[in-house]
Design a protein around this motif. Structure first.
Motif, mmCIF file in Angstrom:
data_model
loop_
_atom_site.group_PDB
_atom_site.id
_atom_site.type_symbol
_atom_site.label_atom_id
_atom_site.label_comp_id
_atom_site.label_asym_id
_atom_site.label_seq_id
_atom_site.Cartn_x
_atom_site.Cartn_y
_atom_site.Cartn_z
ATOM 1 N N ASP A 20 0.933 -1.191 -0.050
ATOM 2 C CA ASP A 20 -0.016 -0.059 -0.062
ATOM 3 C C ASP A 20 1.001 1.253 0.009
ATOM 4 O O ASP A 20 1.589 1.554 0.946
ATOM 5 C CB ASP A 20 -0.784 -0.065 1.224
ATOM 6 C CG ASP A 20 -2.009 1.021 1.309
ATOM 7 O OD1 ASP A 20 -1.787 1.985 0.376
ATOM 8 O OD2 ASP A 20 -2.723 0.935 2.140
ATOM 9 N N ASP A 33 -6.839 -1.553 3.735
ATOM 10 C CA ASP A 33 -7.259 -2.566 2.704
ATOM 11 C C ASP A 33 -7.925 -3.684 3.432
ATOM 12 O O ASP A 33 -7.705 -4.047 4.383
ATOM 13 C CB ASP A 33 -5.652 -3.119 2.548
ATOM 14 C CG ASP A 33 -5.297 -2.296 1.310
ATOM 15 O OD1 ASP A 33 -5.817 -1.222 0.884
ATOM 16 O OD2 ASP A 33 -3.955 -2.215 1.141
ATOM 17 N N HIS A 114 -0.695 -1.035 -4.735
ATOM 18 C CA HIS A 114 -1.702 0.115 -4.984
ATOM 19 C C HIS A 114 -1.267 1.312 -4.294
ATOM 20 O O HIS A 114 -0.525 1.622 -3.263
ATOM 21 C CB HIS A 114 -3.136 -0.412 -4.852
ATOM 22 C CG HIS A 114 -3.350 -0.274 -3.228
ATOM 23 N ND1 HIS A 114 -3.985 0.599 -2.667
ATOM 24 C CD2 HIS A 114 -3.251 -1.425 -2.492
ATOM 25 C CE1 HIS A 114 -4.052 0.140 -1.242
ATOM 26 N NE2 HIS A 114 -3.642 -0.783 -1.218
ATOM 27 N N GLY A 118 -4.349 4.766 -8.264
ATOM 28 C CA GLY A 118 -3.856 3.637 -9.234
ATOM 29 C C GLY A 118 -3.263 4.103 -10.509
ATOM 30 O O GLY A 118 -3.045 3.435 -11.437
ATOM 31 N N THR A 122 1.585 4.296 -8.329
ATOM 32 C CA THR A 122 1.307 3.028 -8.975
ATOM 33 C C THR A 122 1.844 2.985 -10.400
ATOM 34 O O THR A 122 2.593 1.927 -10.893
ATOM 35 C CB THR A 122 -0.113 2.353 -8.839
ATOM 36 O OG1 THR A 122 -0.684 2.502 -7.711
ATOM 37 C CG2 THR A 122 -0.189 1.283 -9.471
#
Length: 235
Positions: A20, A33, A114, A118, A122
């Motif tokens: 993350d 998450d 992620h 995104g 990312t």
């Protein structure tokens, strides 16, 4: 926002690791998450520039201030500098390097990483991985820009909602922040090449990932497709 069924679908992928890149503030707003049981979790926060200031600017409803701070190319310049920061900021390099080292470690794949939207943090991580695998920069960029296709409907709705509610008089000012541009990813690549002389040196010295580690990652991801010669990192 995953449902129980969604988590089950993730479980079927056999995920072993989740990374993350969100900051603590983003996690607080978006929630932790939701992962299948037994997945190893790594929190490697990377700030996506001062996006919180942009969110505050939008929420203020001050149309003149929005135009003053986002107009005349300022929003695009902000995004370029944010991507340069992925290379120049030591804390960011450490997070991306730690993520890549995790990918190279035995037993950590399949792995998912992620951020919030995104596309930026990312996106750079994906550019790093694809380049390390030997994908030409032109194809890396093409892959990066596909986010615009995937997000277009959502971004169009957001701009329309901002206009309808009166929060923004010109939602187009936000377009450079929402969308991807070749200049954004190009800025990160250029900074890596400028500071380290080559992308290979950026991987080794900037991210502290050895060629031996990368060779293991290539074998894991490419199998018999691993090229017999050293992977070039030129555009």
């Amino acid at each position: 926002r995953l449902t129980g069924t969604d988590v089950q679908r993730l479980d079927q992928l056999g995920l072993r690791t989740v990374i993350d890149f969100r900051t603590a503030g983003e996690v607080l707003l978006g929630g932790d998450d939701k992962m299948p049981y037994g997945v190893e979790f790594a929190h490697l926060p990377v700030s996506g520039g001062d996006l919180e200031a942009i969110y505050e600017l939008i929420a203020s409803g001050d149309h003149e201030r929005q135009r003053r701070e986002l107009g005349d190319g300022r929003a695009a310049s902000f995004m370029v500098e944010m991507n340069r920061g992925f290379v120049t900021d030591g804390r960011h390099r450490e997070a991306f390097g730690a993520a890549l080292r995790l990918m190279c470690s035995p037993g950590r794949l399949p792995l998912l990483y992620h951020c919030t939207s995104g596309k930026d943090r990312t996106g750079w991580m994906t550019a790093i991985v694809l380049t390390a695998l030997g994908v030409p920069r032109e194809l890396v960029l093409r892959d990066y820009l596909r986010s615009n296709d995937y997000h277009r409907a959502g971004h169009d709705k957001l701009r329309l909602d901002l206009l309808k509610t009166g929060i923004m008089a010109d939602p187009g000012l936000l377009r450079p922040v929402l969308e991807q541009s070749a200049t954004y990813l190009g800025a990160a690549f250029e900074e890596a090449d400028r500071r380290y002389g080559s992308f290979a040196r950026f991987l080794a010295d900037g991210l502290e990932v050895s060629e031996a580690m990368l060779a293991g990652l290539r074998r894991a991801l490419l199998g018999d497709l691993v090229p017999p010669e050293p992977v070039p990192y030129l555009p």
